[in-house]
Design a protein around this motif. Structure first.
Motif, PDB file in Angstrom:
ATOM      1  N   VAL A 154       0.882  -1.284   0.000  1.00  0.00           N
ATOM      2  CA  VAL A 154      -0.022   0.006   0.076  1.00  0.00           C
ATOM      3  C   VAL A 154       0.923   1.188  -0.016  1.00  0.00           C
ATOM      4  N   THR A 155       0.670   2.205  -0.903  1.00  0.00           N
ATOM      5  CA  THR A 155       1.670   3.263  -1.171  1.00  0.00           C
ATOM      6  C   THR A 155       1.048   4.262   0.085  1.00  0.00           C
ATOM      7  N   LEU A 189       9.184   3.331  -6.327  1.00  0.00           N
ATOM      8  CA  LEU A 189       8.616   2.361  -5.989  1.00  0.00           C
ATOM      9  C   LEU A 189       9.346   1.098  -6.850  1.00  0.00           C
ATOM     10  N   ALA A 190       9.459   1.444  -8.283  1.00  0.00           N
ATOM     11  CA  ALA A 190      10.080   0.568  -9.154  1.00  0.00           C
ATOM     12  C   ALA A 190      11.601   0.083  -8.603  1.00  0.00           C
ATOM     13  N   GLU A 191      12.320   1.147  -8.246  1.00  0.00           N
ATOM     14  CA  GLU A 191      13.439   0.924  -7.703  1.00  0.00           C
ATOM     15  C   GLU A 191      13.707  -0.046  -6.256  1.00  0.00           C
ATOM     16  N   ARG A 192      12.424   0.293  -5.654  1.00  0.00           N
ATOM     17  CA  ARG A 192      12.281  -0.424  -4.240  1.00  0.00           C
ATOM     18  C   ARG A 192      12.194  -1.871  -4.461  1.00  0.00           C
ATOM     19  N   ASN A 204      -0.054  -3.070 -12.551  1.00  0.00           N
ATOM     20  CA  ASN A 204      -1.089  -2.363 -11.880  1.00  0.00           C
ATOM     21  C   ASN A 204      -1.901  -1.267 -12.766  1.00  0.00           C
ATOM     22  N   PRO A 205      -2.557  -1.678 -13.907  1.00  0.00           N
ATOM     23  CA  PRO A 205      -3.204  -0.682 -14.663  1.00  0.00           C
ATOM     24  C   PRO A 205      -4.340   0.120 -13.883  1.00  0.00           C
ATOM     25  N   GLY A 206      -4.367   1.365 -14.242  1.00  0.00           N
ATOM     26  CA  GLY A 206      -5.237   2.249 -13.533  1.00  0.00           C
ATOM     27  C   GLY A 206      -4.858   2.833 -12.152  1.00  0.00           C
ATOM     28  N   VAL A 207      -3.673   2.398 -11.825  1.00  0.00           N
ATOM     29  CA  VAL A 207      -3.084   2.806 -10.425  1.00  0.00           C
ATOM     30  C   VAL A 207      -2.374   4.361 -10.713  1.00  0.00           C
ATOM     31  N   ASP A 208      -2.660   5.214  -9.914  1.00  0.00           N
ATOM     32  CA  ASP A 208      -1.870   6.627 -10.143  1.00  0.00           C
ATOM     33  C   ASP A 208      -0.912   6.586  -8.883  1.00  0.00           C
ATOM     34  N   PHE A 209       0.317   6.383  -9.250  1.00  0.00           N
ATOM     35  CA  PHE A 209       1.282   6.320  -8.185  1.00  0.00           C
ATOM     36  C   PHE A 209       1.623   7.559  -7.597  1.00  0.00           C
ATOM     37  N   VAL A 217       0.355  -4.617  -6.628  1.00  0.00           N
ATOM     38  CA  VAL A 217       1.098  -5.850  -6.567  1.00  0.00           C
ATOM     39  C   VAL A 217       2.384  -5.739  -6.996  1.00  0.00           C
ATOM     40  N   VAL A 218       3.463  -6.158  -6.408  1.00  0.00           N
ATOM     41  CA  VAL A 218       4.982  -5.945  -6.506  1.00  0.00           C
ATOM     42  C   VAL A 218       5.814  -7.340  -6.301  1.00  0.00           C
TER      43      VAL A 218
END
Length: 362
Positions: A154-155, A189-192, A204-209, A217-218
């Protein structure tokens, strides 16, 4: 004493030698204005990845499978790459990442970094030679590590709060002024989670990061530090770094960018003299052989600093092993003489070294 002071200030000046941005990195155009996220089906489901087995390589002359155009991403408005990721390769890359025989970035695509990690893992575990990503290899990895390869996250407000910096472009003085932070919450988040931004968005389509409270999901990566590194072997031909313990056991394998024809990496044997987490980067025209201007410039610490998030100083003046602002280029481009790893691989290696560790270049 702060961890950042493990390396004496005189050695910190050595960061000037090999952290210069690659020309294609230094001159990148700024990202386009953010566009709204578009919902749709994910490129892969969690169930597909958890049960995935790498597809057999296509026969020579066979066209690669095509996919429908990807929707615009949440933060750049640019479509994701057309090549569809392989669920089995995503699973395999995550398991390799946790061994740690690093494939570099998790992208679900076949490539040299993944093939070399497979070959190193096979040899270290007496699974024969070669770099085939087959079901037998996956079964061996899964038997040794039974945990799920995907998880939910969860961001948080911290993830999206910044500060963020624009993509590195123009003169070093401009980069010093605008900073070397991540360019977006999605990049952070991608690097994490050791994954490409394209695959993170595709899962995660539709997700506004840019928004906190998003459930995504990661990959279930672990970031376990190494311990007891006694020797590092840097293979300039293979473009890799291997860490061994005092008994000669291979502890870790990392893809690496190592020097260039114009500015080759050292040869022979050197030693680690110290470690500097979150280093500044200094360009000093009196100490370097490449031209980035005639003025001394200090870039602040940050994950997109030219030497990334950590510097392992070597006894050869101005050379080191360090992180990178662009993990997608590891093993694919040249450096200015040093050994460049992804930030997460460099941090893992740095945790296991101390002054005196032998580094052999072959």
């Amino acid at each position: 004493m702060s961890l950042r002071l493990i390396l004496v200030s005189a050695s910190l000046a050595a960061l000037a030698a090999c952290g210069a941005p690659d020309p294609d990195q230094a001159d990148r155009a700024p990202a386009s204005r953010p566009a709204p996220a578009q919902a749709g089906a994910p490129v892969l489901t969690v169930a597909q990845i958890e049960a995935g087995v790498p597809q057999a390589p296509a026969a020579p002359g066979t066209a690669a499978p095509s996919s429908a155009p990807a929707p615009a991403t949440a933060e750049t408005g640019a479509p994701a790459p057309a090549t569809p990721p392989d669920a089995g390769l995503v699973r395999l890359q995550i398991l390799l990442d946790r061994t740690p025989f690093s494939p570099g970035m998790i992208d679900g695509l076949a490539g040299d970094n993944t093939r070399q990690a497979i070959a190193a893992y096979r040899k270290a575990n007496n699974l024969g030679s070669g770099d085939a990503a087959d079901a037998a290899l996956l079964q061996h990895l899964a038997a040794a590590d039974t945990a799920r390869v995907m998880t939910q996250y969860v961001t948080t407000a911290e993830d999206v709060a910044g500060p963020f910096s624009p993509p590195a472009a123009g003169e070093l003085a401009d980069i010093a002024r605008t900073g070397t932070n991540f360019t977006s919450a999605r990049e952070r988040l991608a690097e994490r989670f050791h994954i490409t931004e394209a695959l993170l968005q595709g899962l995660n389509p539709g997700v506004d990061f840019r928004r906190a409270g998003q459930t995504i999901v990661v990959p279930a990566v672990t970031d376990t530090p190494l311990a007891g590194v006694a020797r590092i072997v840097v293979d300039k031909t293979e473009r890799s770094a291997r860490a061994y313990d005092a008994a000669g056991k291979l502890l870790a394998f990392y893809p690496a960018t190592i020097g260039s024809r114009e500015r080759p990496a050292p040869s022979g044997t050197v030693t680690v003299t110290g470690v500097a987490p979150e280093p500044d980067y200094t360009y000093d025209p009196e100490r370097v052989s490449y031209d980035r201007g005639d003025r001394k410039v200090v870039l602040p610490a940050g994950p997109n600093n030219p030497v990334g998030t950590v510097w392992i100083d070597l006894s050869r003046d101005t050379y080191g092993i360090h992180g990178s602002p662009d993990p997608s280029k590891i093993g694919k481009t040249a450096s200015n003489g040093c050994v460049r790893l992804t930030n997460w691989d460099a941090e893992q290696l740095a945790a296991g070294v101390k002054p005196g560790v032998v580094v052999r270049f072959i």
